[in-house]
Design a protein around this motif. Structure first.
Motif: not given
Length: 112
Positions: A28-38
């Motif tokens: 959905e956001l197009g950003v990797n899960i590490v940098d998204l803080g997931l």
């Protein structure tokens, strides 16, 4: 199973796992899960399995399976056994996004 602070022999370091997970992109956001803080954390269990503590931007996110498939594609060659421990507390918030993640989101047109 109990967590261990040691990396099992022949297993990748937690840093190597996190680097591989940077290839997992939130659809959905197009950003990797590490940098998204997931990714809340990663650790090895006593039996050598890798445990990934992860969350989603919302508990109702319909893309959990898609993200797990991407995780499999990116760490399945690094570790033999792994599982995602879905964590809902504390809930994800925008303050968890790294500066790199914020830069990626700005490049995609998000006002962050």
């Amino acid at each position: 199973m109990t967590e261990t602070a040691e990396v099992p022999a022949g297993s990748p370091s937690i840093q190597d796992v996190e680097e591989a997970l940077k290839n997992v992109i939130d659809p959905e956001l197009g950003v990797n899960i590490v940098d998204l803080g997931l990714l809340y954390g990663a650790s090895y269990l006593e039996d050598g399995a890798l445990k990934l503590d992860m969350t989603l931007t919302t508990a109702a996110c319909p893309l959990q399976d898609v993200i797990e498939e991407q995780v499999e594609q990116n760490i399945g060659t690094l570790v033999d056994e792994w599982h995602v421990n879905w964590v809902w507390m504390p809930p994800w918030g925008m303050e968890r996004i790294t500066e790199d993640g914020r830069d990626q989101m700005r490049a995609l047109g998000f006002n962050i």
